[in-house]
Design an enzyme around this catalytic site. Structure first.
Site, short mmCIF file in Angstrom:
data_model
loop_
_atom_site.label_atom_id
_atom_site.label_comp_id
_atom_site.label_asym_id
_atom_site.label_seq_id
_atom_site.Cartn_x
_atom_site.Cartn_y
_atom_site.Cartn_z
N ASP A 6 0.91 -0.98 -0.06
CA ASP A 6 0.08 -0.02 0.02
C ASP A 6 1.06 1.46 0.08
OD1 ASP A 6 -1.72 2.08 0.64
OD2 ASP A 6 -2.20 1.43 2.69
N ASN A 9 1.41 8.38 0.22
CA ASN A 9 2.23 9.55 0.04
C ASN A 9 3.59 9.55 0.84
OD1 ASN A 9 1.17 10.96 -2.44
ND2 ASN A 9 -0.73 11.02 -1.06
N ILE A 12 5.41 3.47 2.74
CA ILE A 12 4.77 2.11 2.12
C ILE A 12 4.50 1.10 2.94
CG2 ILE A 12 5.35 0.21 0.40
CD1 ILE A 12 7.35 2.06 -0.96
N LYS A 13 3.11 0.69 3.27
CA LYS A 13 2.68 -0.35 3.99
C LYS A 13 3.06 -1.58 3.13
CE LYS A 13 0.23 2.76 4.58
NZ LYS A 13 0.50 4.39 4.43
N ASP A 103 -6.46 4.51 -2.76
CA ASP A 103 -6.73 4.21 -1.40
C ASP A 103 -8.07 4.27 -0.99
OD1 ASP A 103 -6.34 6.87 -1.73
OD2 ASP A 103 -5.00 6.85 0.15
N ASP A 123 -10.14 7.58 6.81
CA ASP A 123 -8.72 7.08 6.74
C ASP A 123 -7.82 8.45 7.15
OD1 ASP A 123 -6.04 6.34 5.72
OD2 ASP A 123 -6.73 5.51 3.72
N THR A 182 4.88 25.48 23.16
CA THR A 182 4.58 25.51 21.67
C THR A 182 4.12 24.13 21.56
OG1 THR A 182 5.96 27.10 21.46
CG2 THR A 182 5.32 26.03 19.48
N1 LIG Z 1 4.57 2.98 12.61
C1 LIG Z 1 4.41 3.97 12.01
N2 LIG Z 1 5.18 4.34 10.88
C2 LIG Z 1 4.92 5.45 10.41
N3 LIG Z 1 3.91 6.23 10.74
C3 LIG Z 1 3.00 5.86 11.80
C4 LIG Z 1 3.28 4.80 12.26
N4 LIG Z 1 2.31 4.66 13.43
C5 LIG Z 1 1.44 5.65 13.21
N5 LIG Z 1 1.98 6.57 12.03
C6 LIG Z 1 1.42 7.96 11.75
O1 LIG Z 1 0.82 7.52 10.58
C7 LIG Z 1 0.60 8.89 9.86
C8 LIG Z 1 0.78 8.31 8.43
O2 LIG Z 1 -0.38 7.51 8.03
P1 LIG Z 1 -0.26 6.74 6.77
O3 LIG Z 1 1.07 6.00 7.10
O4 LIG Z 1 -1.65 5.71 6.98
O5 LIG Z 1 -0.17 7.38 5.79
P2 LIG Z 1 0.84 7.76 4.51
O6 LIG Z 1 1.43 6.60 3.81
O7 LIG Z 1 1.61 8.77 5.20
O8 LIG Z 1 -0.06 8.49 3.68
P3 LIG Z 1 -1.46 8.21 2.75
O9 LIG Z 1 -2.32 8.73 3.57
O10 LIG Z 1 -1.03 8.66 1.58
O11 LIG Z 1 -1.63 6.72 2.82
C9 LIG Z 1 1.71 9.85 10.44
O12 LIG Z 1 1.17 10.77 11.05
C10 LIG Z 1 2.49 8.76 11.66
O13 LIG Z 1 2.63 9.60 12.65
C1 LIG Z 2 -6.36 12.14 -1.00
C2 LIG Z 2 -5.31 11.08 -1.09
C3 LIG Z 2 -4.10 11.83 -1.15
C4 LIG Z 2 -5.19 10.42 0.37
O1 LIG Z 2 -4.18 9.31 0.39
C5 LIG Z 2 -5.38 10.09 -2.31
O2 LIG Z 2 -6.66 9.38 -2.21
C6 LIG Z 2 -5.42 10.73 -3.52
O3 LIG Z 2 -4.48 11.23 -4.05
N1 LIG Z 2 -6.72 10.95 -4.23
C7 LIG Z 2 -6.65 11.66 -5.27
C8 LIG Z 2 -7.61 12.69 -5.27
C9 LIG Z 2 -9.09 12.36 -4.98
O4 LIG Z 2 -9.30 11.14 -4.57
O5 LIG Z 2 -10.22 13.18 -5.24
K LIG Z 3 -3.97 5.74 3.16
#
Ligand SMILES: Nc1ncnc2c1ncn2[C@@H]1O[C@H](COP(=O)(O)OP(=O)(O)OP(=O)(O)O)[C@@H](O)[C@H]1O
Ligand SMILES: CC(C)(CO)[C@@H](O)C(=O)NCCC(=O)O
Ligand SMILES: [K+]
Length: 250
Positions: A6, A9, A12-13, A103, A123, A182
């Site tokens: 997955d 942005n 990568i999960k 996603d 999400d 802060t």
């Molecule tokens: N183990 C972890 N590693 C990285 N980020 C984590 C972890 N646990 C919680 N988080 C939090 O998850 C958030 C990122 O979320 P997530 O990984 O779902 O999205 P992403 O890959 O950054 O972006 P997207 O929304 O595009 O999927 C960050 O705010 C981070 O602090």
């Molecule tokens: C909104 C994000 C960034 C969430 O990860 C992704 O779903 C995305 O890039 N979407 C494209 C724009 C849309 O969904 O309208």
């Molecule tokens: K996501």
């Protein structure tokens, strides 16, 4: 074994699952392609990795590059989830179905496959998204706003004196009273914005979906809203559930 990815942005999960038994053998979060390849390479020494499925919200170029890396370095062929007008009983609600984030789409597919009724899908990642699916599987649309990582970084980028140590983040939100430093003021302020957004989504869901809907929550920051969403289903692997439906591997 099947490699599941997955690509959000920021991170990568990834998981390695036994397709036949649906057992998760290994999982992790990688900050870069290199980190991902090295983690999978390690696993590939003891377990045979051949096939995979991937969902990405990155550019087509970045996604193609990652696919290439996986094939060349690990010999893993991955199938990529593609935009669709409809899938597994759900209808994409966007005017241009290909513009909807994959996603979001897969999270909805996963949620509806579990609920089989109206759902609100939240999400919380780099961005925060909500999506509304009616009982008959029609996507009503949704909302996108900045997630905590973006809220924080925008404040830092556009001010001179909002500066604090990231290591403090977890600690300062244990209390949500008015901040006296802060880090407290910013972290609590941003979290309150996020929670306010959640409240608004619940109200909108009642308006658009009626009284009987399930709430699904996923993404890296889901835990931060757990207390306020008592009846919700927290499903960290919601996108992977949708991904398996979108990309079945025989
Ligand atoms: N183990 C972890 N590693 C990285 N980020 C984590 C972890 N646990 C919680 N988080 C939090 O998850 C958030 C990122 O979320 P997530 O990984 O779902 O999205 P992403 O890959 O950054 O972006 P997207 O929304 O595009 O999927 C960050 O705010 C981070 O602090
Ligand atoms: C909104 C994000 C960034 C969430 O990860 C992704 O779903 C995305 O890039 N979407 C494209 C724009 C849309 O969904 O309208
Ligand atoms: K996501």
């Amino acid at each position: 074994m099947i490699v599941e990815l997955d690509c959000g942005n920021s991170f990568i999960k990834w998981r390695v699952v036994d397709g036949a038994k649906s057992v998760i053998c290994s999982m992790g979060i990688a900050a870069s392609n290199e980190e991902l390849i090295s983690a999978l390479d390690e696993i590939g020494r003891t377990i045979s990795l051949r096939r995979g499925r991937l969902v990405s919200v990155r550019s087509d170029e970045e996604t193609a590059q990652l696919r290439e890396l996986l094939a060349q370095n690990l010999g893993v062929e991955v199938q990529c989830a593609q935009p669709a007008r409809a899938l597994a009983g759900i209808r994409n609600g966007y005017d241009d179905f290909s513009a909807l984030g994959l996603d979001r789409w897969l999270a909805m597919v996963g949620a509806y496959s579990l609920a089989r009724k109206a759902c609100l899908v939240l999400d919380l990642g780099t961005a925060v998204t909500s999506d509304f699916v009616s009982a008959d599987g029609v996507h009503q649309g949704g909302y996108i706003c900045p997630g905590l990582p973006l809220l924080r970084s925008q404040l830092r980028e556009h001010t001179r004196r909002i500066r604090y140590n990231d290591a403090m983040v977890k600690e300062v939100i244990k209390d949500m009273g008015p901040g006296r430093a802060t880090a407290e003021a910013v972290e609590r302020g941003c979290l309150l914005m996020l929670r306010g957004f959640m409240d608004a989504q619940l109200a909108l869901a009642t308006e658009y979906l009626g009284d009987d809907f399930d709430v699904f929550v996923t993404g890296g920051d889901a835990a931060l809203v757990k207390e306020m969403l008592s009846g919700a289903r927290f499903v960290p692997d919601l996108i992977f559930i949708g991904l398996a439906i979108a990309c079945p591997i025989p």
